[in-house]
Design an enzyme around this catalytic site. Structure first.
Site, short mmCIF file in Angstrom:
data_model
loop_
_atom_site.label_atom_id
_atom_site.label_comp_id
_atom_site.label_asym_id
_atom_site.label_seq_id
_atom_site.Cartn_x
_atom_site.Cartn_y
_atom_site.Cartn_z
N GLY A 1 -48.05 -14.00 1.71
CA GLY A 1 -47.58 -12.87 1.08
C GLY A 1 -45.88 -12.95 0.84
O GLY A 1 -45.47 -13.66 1.64
N GLN B 1 -37.39 -9.21 0.87
CA GLN B 1 -37.35 -10.78 1.71
C GLN B 1 -36.54 -11.60 0.84
O GLN B 1 -36.30 -12.62 1.47
CB GLN B 1 -38.56 -11.15 1.94
CG GLN B 1 -39.45 -10.33 2.95
CD GLN B 1 -40.67 -11.17 3.33
OE1 GLN B 1 -41.72 -10.88 2.60
NE2 GLN B 1 -40.72 -11.62 4.58
N CYS C 1 -44.09 -13.95 10.01
CA CYS C 1 -43.30 -13.25 9.03
C CYS C 1 -42.03 -14.36 8.52
O CYS C 1 -41.49 -14.94 9.33
CB CYS C 1 -42.61 -12.09 9.53
SG CYS C 1 -41.43 -11.04 7.98
N LEU C 2 -42.19 -14.46 7.20
CA LEU C 2 -41.33 -15.57 6.78
C LEU C 2 -39.64 -14.96 7.08
O LEU C 2 -38.77 -15.88 6.69
CB LEU C 2 -41.47 -15.66 5.11
CG LEU C 2 -42.63 -16.15 4.84
CD1 LEU C 2 -42.86 -16.51 3.25
CD2 LEU C 2 -43.06 -17.53 5.55
N HIS D 1 -48.84 -5.59 5.72
CA HIS D 1 -47.77 -6.32 6.08
C HIS D 1 -46.76 -6.13 4.86
O HIS D 1 -45.30 -5.95 5.13
CB HIS D 1 -48.01 -7.58 6.37
CG HIS D 1 -46.84 -8.57 6.82
ND1 HIS D 1 -46.61 -9.02 7.95
CD2 HIS D 1 -45.91 -8.91 6.21
CE1 HIS D 1 -45.51 -9.71 8.25
NE2 HIS D 1 -44.91 -9.70 6.95
N GLU D 2 -46.89 -6.41 3.70
CA GLU D 2 -46.04 -6.70 2.74
C GLU D 2 -45.47 -5.15 2.03
O GLU D 2 -44.04 -4.92 1.87
CB GLU D 2 -46.47 -7.22 1.39
CG GLU D 2 -47.16 -8.55 1.55
CD GLU D 2 -45.86 -9.36 2.27
OE1 GLU D 2 -44.76 -9.10 2.22
OE2 GLU D 2 -46.56 -10.29 2.95
N HIS E 1 -42.86 -4.09 4.42
CA HIS E 1 -41.56 -4.50 4.16
C HIS E 1 -40.77 -3.56 3.07
O HIS E 1 -39.45 -3.44 3.20
CB HIS E 1 -41.66 -5.89 3.45
CG HIS E 1 -41.61 -7.26 4.38
ND1 HIS E 1 -40.70 -7.31 5.25
CD2 HIS E 1 -42.59 -8.01 4.58
CE1 HIS E 1 -41.02 -8.43 6.02
NE2 HIS E 1 -42.14 -8.91 5.64
O1 K1U Z 1 -44.34 -10.97 4.29
C1 K1U Z 1 -44.28 -12.23 4.89
O2 K1U Z 1 -43.21 -12.36 5.97
C2 K1U Z 1 -45.27 -13.50 4.85
C3 K1U Z 1 -46.26 -13.38 5.86
C4 K1U Z 1 -47.22 -12.71 5.65
C5 K1U Z 1 -48.34 -12.38 6.80
C6 K1U Z 1 -48.70 -13.25 7.35
C7 K1U Z 1 -49.70 -13.01 8.30
C8 K1U Z 1 -50.33 -11.77 8.31
C9 K1U Z 1 -49.88 -10.65 7.49
C10 K1U Z 1 -48.96 -11.09 6.61
C11 K1U Z 1 -46.52 -14.92 5.93
O3 K1U Z 1 -47.32 -15.69 4.96
S1 K1U Z 1 -46.25 -15.76 7.36
C12 K1U Z 1 -46.80 -17.46 7.23
C13 K1U Z 1 -48.44 -17.28 7.10
O4 K1U Z 1 -49.01 -16.61 7.79
C14 K1U Z 1 -49.16 -18.45 6.79
C15 K1U Z 1 -48.77 -19.79 5.95
C16 K1U Z 1 -49.44 -20.77 5.82
C17 K1U Z 1 -50.81 -20.68 5.83
C18 K1U Z 1 -51.32 -19.42 6.39
C19 K1U Z 1 -50.66 -18.49 6.86
ZN ZN Z 2 -43.17 -10.31 6.50
#
Ligand code: K1U
Ligand code: ZN
Length: 169
Positions: free
Chosen positions: A46, A51, A91-92, A133-134, A137
């Protein structure tokens, strides 16, 4: 398509309430393309506009394994929520930090799609977690805000340490 820079905690823009979008535009269409490109490249499931330093209510998600179920939502709202799920979130904008968050497991979401059409759909489990989560944000909220005081402090300390180590390299 362009890979956008992802802003990192504690950037001020991550704490702001984003502005609703009036209407679709070519500029918004390009932003959505660039957000998907940036999210898949990260990789992530997401991404929310703040972000990538855009303070508007736009999110993209794709929780599929095959990465072929993209969802873009403009001005997303949660209409109903039920159930409970605990997920280890990341979270990225806070890379390297993960923590368990408990949220509703079943939600009804409404928003505008990238064709400018109003859409409403149910989401469960990981899709529900990711959408919440998004949407958080867009309201200046981060997943660590859902954690208890001590766990949150530890998570943010870990992030600071990781960032310091990276600048020393
Ligand atoms: O919004 C963001 O920071 C992105 C975040 C979203 C998210 C992750 C986990 C739970 C809820 C929301 C990410 O994508 S972090 C990376 C991640 O979770 C992931 C990356 C590659 C494969 C699988 C998961
Ligand atoms: Zn995030």
């Amino acid at each position: 398509m362009e890979k956008l820079d992802i802003v990192l905690y504690p950037e001020k823009g991550l704490r702001e309430i984003c502005t609703p979008v009036d209407a679709m535009s070519d500029e918004l269409d390009k932003l959505i393309d660039d957000m998907f490109y940036t999210m898949y490249d990260a990789p992530g499931i997401g991404l929310a506009a703040p972000q990538v330093a855009v303070q508007q209510r736009v999110i993209v998600v794709d929780v599929s394994e095959s990465k072929d179920q993209p969802i873009a939502l403009i001005n997303p709202e949660i209409i109903r929520s039920a159930g409970e799920i605990t997920w280890e979130e990341g979270c990225l904008s806070i890379p390297g930090v993960y923590g368990k968050v408990t949220r509703p497991s079943d939600i009804l979401v409404r928003g505008m799609d990238r064709d400018g059409k109003m859409v409403e759909f149910e989401a469960n489990d990981l899709l529900a977690v990711c959408l919440q989560h998004e949407i958080d944000h867009l309201n200046g909220k981060l997943f660590v805000d859902h954690m208890s005081g001590l766990k949150r402090t530890r998570a943010l300390q870990k992030f600071k340490k990781l960032q310091q180590e990276q600048t020393e390299e």
